[in-house]
Write a protein that holds these residues in place. Structure first.
Motif, short mmCIF file in Angstrom:
data_model
loop_
_atom_site.label_atom_id
_atom_site.label_comp_id
_atom_site.label_asym_id
_atom_site.label_seq_id
_atom_site.Cartn_x
_atom_site.Cartn_y
_atom_site.Cartn_z
N ASP A 60 0.97 -1.36 -0.08
CA ASP A 60 0.07 -0.12 0.03
C ASP A 60 0.95 1.24 0.22
OD1 ASP A 60 -1.89 1.65 0.31
OD2 ASP A 60 -1.24 1.94 2.58
N PHE A 61 1.09 1.91 -0.53
CA PHE A 61 1.34 3.17 -1.20
C PHE A 61 0.41 4.51 -0.73
CE2 PHE A 61 3.40 0.28 -4.38
CZ PHE A 61 4.94 0.91 -4.11
N TRP A 62 0.96 5.43 0.38
CA TRP A 62 -0.47 5.85 0.86
C TRP A 62 0.89 7.54 1.19
CZ3 TRP A 62 -0.69 8.47 6.01
CH2 TRP A 62 0.46 7.44 6.90
N GLY A 63 0.26 8.55 1.67
CA GLY A 63 1.12 9.87 2.63
C GLY A 63 0.65 10.22 3.20
N SER A 64 1.04 10.79 4.23
CA SER A 64 0.37 11.79 5.45
C SER A 64 -0.67 12.45 4.94
CB SER A 64 1.20 12.05 6.92
OG SER A 64 2.09 12.84 6.02
N CYS A 66 -2.03 13.00 2.00
CA CYS A 66 -3.36 12.55 1.02
C CYS A 66 -4.46 12.22 1.72
CB CYS A 66 -2.37 11.77 1.04
SG CYS A 66 -3.57 10.41 -0.46
N PRO A 67 -5.17 12.88 1.96
CA PRO A 67 -6.74 12.38 2.53
C PRO A 67 -7.36 11.42 2.05
CG PRO A 67 -6.45 15.47 1.46
CD PRO A 67 -5.03 14.64 1.11
N PRO A 68 -7.42 11.40 0.07
CA PRO A 68 -7.58 10.50 -0.05
C PRO A 68 -7.45 9.06 0.49
CG PRO A 68 -7.46 11.23 -2.02
CD PRO A 68 -6.97 12.08 -0.77
N CYS A 69 -5.48 8.77 0.83
CA CYS A 69 -5.52 7.85 1.36
C CYS A 69 -5.93 8.49 2.85
CB CYS A 69 -4.00 8.03 2.08
SG CYS A 69 -3.05 8.12 0.07
N ARG A 70 -5.63 9.15 3.76
CA ARG A 70 -6.09 8.87 5.00
C ARG A 70 -7.75 8.45 4.58
NH1 ARG A 70 -3.26 11.53 8.49
NH2 ARG A 70 -4.11 10.93 10.45
N LYS A 71 -8.63 9.15 4.07
CA LYS A 71 -9.94 8.02 4.26
C LYS A 71 -10.16 6.65 4.10
CE LYS A 71 -14.03 9.30 2.38
NZ LYS A 71 -15.57 9.86 0.91
N GLU A 95 6.92 10.50 1.70
CA GLU A 95 6.15 12.13 2.63
C GLU A 95 8.02 13.53 1.80
OE1 GLU A 95 4.49 12.59 5.11
OE2 GLU A 95 3.33 10.48 4.50
N LYS A 96 7.78 13.65 2.04
CA LYS A 96 8.13 15.01 1.99
C LYS A 96 8.86 15.37 3.61
CE LYS A 96 4.88 17.40 -1.68
NZ LYS A 96 4.75 18.21 -1.97
N ASP A 97 8.42 15.18 4.10
CA ASP A 97 9.14 15.40 5.72
C ASP A 97 8.94 13.69 6.94
OD1 ASP A 97 6.82 15.52 8.08
OD2 ASP A 97 6.11 17.18 6.51
N SER A 98 9.90 14.12 7.41
CA SER A 98 10.20 12.73 8.40
C SER A 98 9.49 13.02 9.49
CB SER A 98 11.75 12.29 8.83
OG SER A 98 11.94 13.29 9.54
N ILE A 99 8.60 14.15 9.74
CA ILE A 99 7.76 13.85 11.24
C ILE A 99 6.37 13.55 11.07
CG2 ILE A 99 6.49 15.63 12.95
CD1 ILE A 99 9.32 16.58 11.82
N SER A 100 5.34 13.52 9.80
CA SER A 100 3.69 13.54 9.63
C SER A 100 3.48 12.25 9.98
CB SER A 100 3.35 14.36 8.33
OG SER A 100 3.85 15.95 9.14
N TRP A 101 4.46 11.43 9.29
CA TRP A 101 3.60 10.39 9.03
C TRP A 101 3.27 9.58 9.63
CZ3 TRP A 101 6.31 6.16 10.34
CH2 TRP A 101 7.38 6.17 10.99
N LYS A 102 4.94 9.94 11.48
CA LYS A 102 4.06 8.55 12.15
C LYS A 102 3.14 9.14 12.99
CE LYS A 102 7.48 7.70 15.99
NZ LYS A 102 8.74 7.91 17.07
N LYS A 103 2.51 10.19 12.93
CA LYS A 103 1.69 10.82 13.74
C LYS A 103 -0.07 10.27 13.30
CE LYS A 103 3.00 15.34 15.46
NZ LYS A 103 2.62 16.00 15.12
N ALA A 104 0.41 10.64 11.88
CA ALA A 104 -0.46 9.62 10.85
C ALA A 104 -1.26 8.23 11.26
CB ALA A 104 -0.60 10.03 9.52
#
Length: 165
Positions: A60-64, A66-71, A95-104
């Protein structure tokens, strides 16, 4: 000046289209052996895709960001719970940064071990994403127990395949 700007826009559009077709047509095809890759998981352990043969694998390819991914993530978590004995989920966060994905990932309930994060200013330039022909996210690829790519799939298709096997 307007003419120069117009040429610039045309060149940018052509480059984007060229990239899209390059990735799309050189990516893995349904029925072929899934492209193998080796990387590091978020817990710093080494990971090789081909080591997972024997069960179905959902890549599964996703991004924190990306609203459709999070949905879709709650459906992914439900799939993990329902088919844990038949299916291994591997998430690749682009991801563009190393922080957001972890929270998501924590907020969305990702509890599986096989989580990968590829950080790049241009997220679709991840070597794994390019190998699979990913041109947009979310993108899910099902790999059968023999390592053959079943293709880019929807949740409905995944459910159908897993319920039949």
């Amino acid at each position: 000046m307007k003419k120069l700007f117009r040429y610039f826009i045309i060149i940018v559009v052509l480059l984007v289209a060229l990239f899209y077709f390059y990735v799309k047509f050189l990516g893995a095809k349904e029925g072929e052996q899934a492209p193998d890759f080796q990387t590091t998981l978020i817990d710093e352990t080494s990971f090789k895709l081909s080591d997972l043969q024997g069960k179905y694998v959902l890549l599964d390819f996703w991004g924190s960001w990306c609203p459709p991914c999070r949905k879709e993530n709650p459906k992914l978590v439900e799939l993990h719970k329902k088919y844990a004995n038949k299916l291994t989920i591997v998430t690749v966060a682009l991801e563009k940064d190393s922080i957001s994905w972890k929270k998501a990932a924590q907020k969305d309930g990702f509890v599986w071990k096989n989580q990968i994060v590829h950080q790049n200013k241009f997220v679709l330039l991840s070597p794994i994403a390019r190998a699979y022909g990913v041109t947009e996210i979310p993108a899910k690829f099902l790999i059968d127990p023999n390592g053959k790519l079943k293709g880019k799939v929807s949740f409905t298709e995944i459910e159908k395949i897993l319920s039949e096997n």
